[in-house]
Design an enzyme around this catalytic site. Structure first.
Site, PDB file in Angstrom:
ATOM      1  N   GLU A  96       0.830  -1.200   0.000  1.00  0.00           N
ATOM      2  CA  GLU A  96       0.000   0.000   0.000  1.00  0.00           C
ATOM      3  C   GLU A  96       0.864   1.250   0.000  1.00  0.00           C
ATOM      4  O   GLU A  96       1.963   1.252   0.556  1.00  0.00           O
ATOM      5  CB  GLU A  96      -0.922  -0.009   1.231  1.00  0.00           C
ATOM      6  CG  GLU A  96      -1.956  -1.127   1.128  1.00  0.00           C
ATOM      7  CD  GLU A  96      -2.878  -1.228   2.336  1.00  0.00           C
ATOM      8  OE1 GLU A  96      -3.945  -1.817   2.179  1.00  0.00           O
ATOM      9  OE2 GLU A  96      -2.548  -0.726   3.419  1.00  0.00           O
ATOM     10  N   CYS A 109       3.584   8.605   0.732  1.00  0.00           N
ATOM     11  CA  CYS A 109       4.104   7.680   1.740  1.00  0.00           C
ATOM     12  C   CYS A 109       4.207   6.313   1.065  1.00  0.00           C
ATOM     13  O   CYS A 109       3.200   5.751   0.650  1.00  0.00           O
ATOM     14  CB  CYS A 109       3.140   7.651   2.931  1.00  0.00           C
ATOM     15  SG  CYS A 109       3.575   6.403   4.145  1.00  0.00           S
ATOM     16  N   CYS A 116       6.478  -7.041   6.782  1.00  0.00           N
ATOM     17  CA  CYS A 116       7.555  -6.497   7.605  1.00  0.00           C
ATOM     18  C   CYS A 116       8.034  -7.575   8.569  1.00  0.00           C
ATOM     19  O   CYS A 116       7.259  -8.413   9.016  1.00  0.00           O
ATOM     20  CB  CYS A 116       7.068  -5.279   8.376  1.00  0.00           C
ATOM     21  SG  CYS A 116       8.402  -4.377   9.198  1.00  0.00           S
ATOM     22  N   CYS A 120       6.836  -4.890  15.602  1.00  0.00           N
ATOM     23  CA  CYS A 120       6.443  -3.859  16.572  1.00  0.00           C
ATOM     24  C   CYS A 120       5.001  -4.157  16.980  1.00  0.00           C
ATOM     25  O   CYS A 120       4.137  -4.341  16.131  1.00  0.00           O
ATOM     26  CB  CYS A 120       6.542  -2.464  15.955  1.00  0.00           C
ATOM     27  SG  CYS A 120       8.194  -2.027  15.417  1.00  0.00           S
ATOM     28  N   CYS A 123       1.800  -2.112  15.550  1.00  0.00           N
ATOM     29  CA  CYS A 123       1.728  -1.808  14.114  1.00  0.00           C
ATOM     30  C   CYS A 123       1.002  -2.913  13.356  1.00  0.00           C
ATOM     31  O   CYS A 123       1.319  -4.096  13.500  1.00  0.00           O
ATOM     32  CB  CYS A 123       3.141  -1.632  13.567  1.00  0.00           C
ATOM     33  SG  CYS A 123       3.185  -1.285  11.804  1.00  0.00           S
TER      34      CYS A 123
END
Ligand code: SAH
Length: 347
Positions: A96, A109, A116, A120, A123
């Site tokens: 995205e 962005c 990932c 974290c 997130c």
């Protein structure tokens, strides 16, 4: 006819390699320059767009190469004007990217990885497995798509780029750097490096490396706590790279680049909303010249994390600002379409 799978991605070739290809195939080397311009400056998605090449040359290119252009699969618009794109890659994977309009800026962005690996706890992207790194052209294409949307929907130019989408840019550094080189190249998008910010969870070794490489873009570090125990409890990276090591890497960054760093910081109820948390941040923020963005928490449906009160935010701001550290509270954009920081999860 060569199968598509065997064809090479033409944008993996450097200009010199493209020249060599043309010479090898009995063409003038300047053709390479023309093709290169089509590929990067004009973002051609198809060889047929290359109208200053003869049909046989275009056909010859088509038999050897593909252009693995991204495709905006789905576009969503927030009531605040933010646009989120679900971007389909050539192998069917999706990332995205987001266009964020403000009065003065239009910011892209972009994502650097599919998924990932950093885990974290707050997130949404962390819930997706890291599948692969994005190629330089896949990063570049996201910027181009948003640049086109800025012009089409807002009649304004793209002004800024932040690597704050999915993934950890410093774990895909070579490709990110190559994309940035193309974005800033006068023969690419000719954007200024100072308009580009790379955001990292704090990969100390790589912060040192980019400092040594003398990069010209801005650096943001997702800090969220300047107390090891707290930071480790929400960001596993802190176990392997504790704050002291991160601080050392940042000293190195400043010594080499003389550039300020920005800390991204969310304040959560009961996690980091006490005065001692703010004082620890102040101490850390003084290691090198820096500023702090206090970003609003965007809910990812985990009751552990709740946005802290306005008082806590004011307390942070007061402690930082009265000690000479600029601290701004950042309101999230695009929350209604899950486009805000930390919400990108291919929903
Ligand atoms: N991996 C890089 C790039 C991602 S940037 C990094 O960690 O910096 C995305 C930013 O949004 C990071 O600062 C991240 O810490 C922050 N973030 C993640 N989840 C969030 C959430 N739920 N609410 C607000 N910010 C969040």
């Amino acid at each position: 006819m060569v199968q598509d799978l065997e064809k090479r991605d033409i944008r993996k070739l450097k200009l010199d390699e493209l020249k060599a290809f043309f010479v090898e195939h009995g063409e003038k080397p300047f053709r390479a320059q023309q093709v290169y311009e089509w590929l990067w400056q004009k973002s051609a998605k198809d060889f047929d767009q290359m109208t200053n090449l003869s049909l046989p040359v275009r056909e010859m290119l088509r038999t050897h190469f593909v252009i693995n252009h991204i495709r905006v699969d789905k576009m969503q618009r927030s009531e605040d004007g933010t646009i989120k794109n679900a971007v389909m890659l050539h192998d069917g994977m999706i990332v995205e990217s987001v266009l964020i309009p403000t009065e003065k800026r239009i910011t892209a962005c972009v994502s650097s990885q599919v998924g990932c690996s950093l885990a974290c706890k707050f997130c949404a992207t962390a819930r997706l497995k890291r599948m692969r790194n994005l190629n330089p052209d896949e990063i570049y294409d996201q910027v181009v798509a948003i640049k086109e949307q800025a012009e089409l929907f807002f009649n304004r130019p793209l002004t800024n780029i932040v690597f704050m989408g999915m993934g950890e840019p410093l774990l895909n550094y070579n490709n990110v750097l190559e994309a940035i080189n193309k974005i800033t190249d006068p023969k690419g998008l000719a954007m200024a490096s100072k308009r580009i910010t790379v955001s990292t969870v704090g990969v100390a070794k790589m912060i040192k490396k980019i400092a040594d490489d003398g990069v010209k873009f801005n650096l943001a570090v997702s800090l969220h706590s300047a107390i090891d125990k707290t930071r480790s409890s929400i960001m596993p990276i802190n176990d392997s790279t504790p704050l002291e090591e991160l601080g050392d890497a940042l000293r190195h960054w400043y010594a080499k680049t003389k550039k300020k760093v920005t800390y991204e910081y969310v304040v959560w109820k009961g996690i980091n909303d006490k005065e001692e948390d703010a004082r620890a941040l102040l101490k850390f923020a003084k290691i090198i010249p820096s500023k702090v963005n206090l970003i609003e928490y965007n809910s990812i449906d985990d009751p552990t994390f709740q946005q802290a009160s306005q008082e806590s935010l004011r307390m942070y701001q007061e402690i930082l600002e009265s000690n000479g550290i600029t601290a701004r509270v950042r309101i999230s954009r695009g929350k209604d379409i899950d486009a805000a920081c930390g919400q990108l999860a291919n929903k």
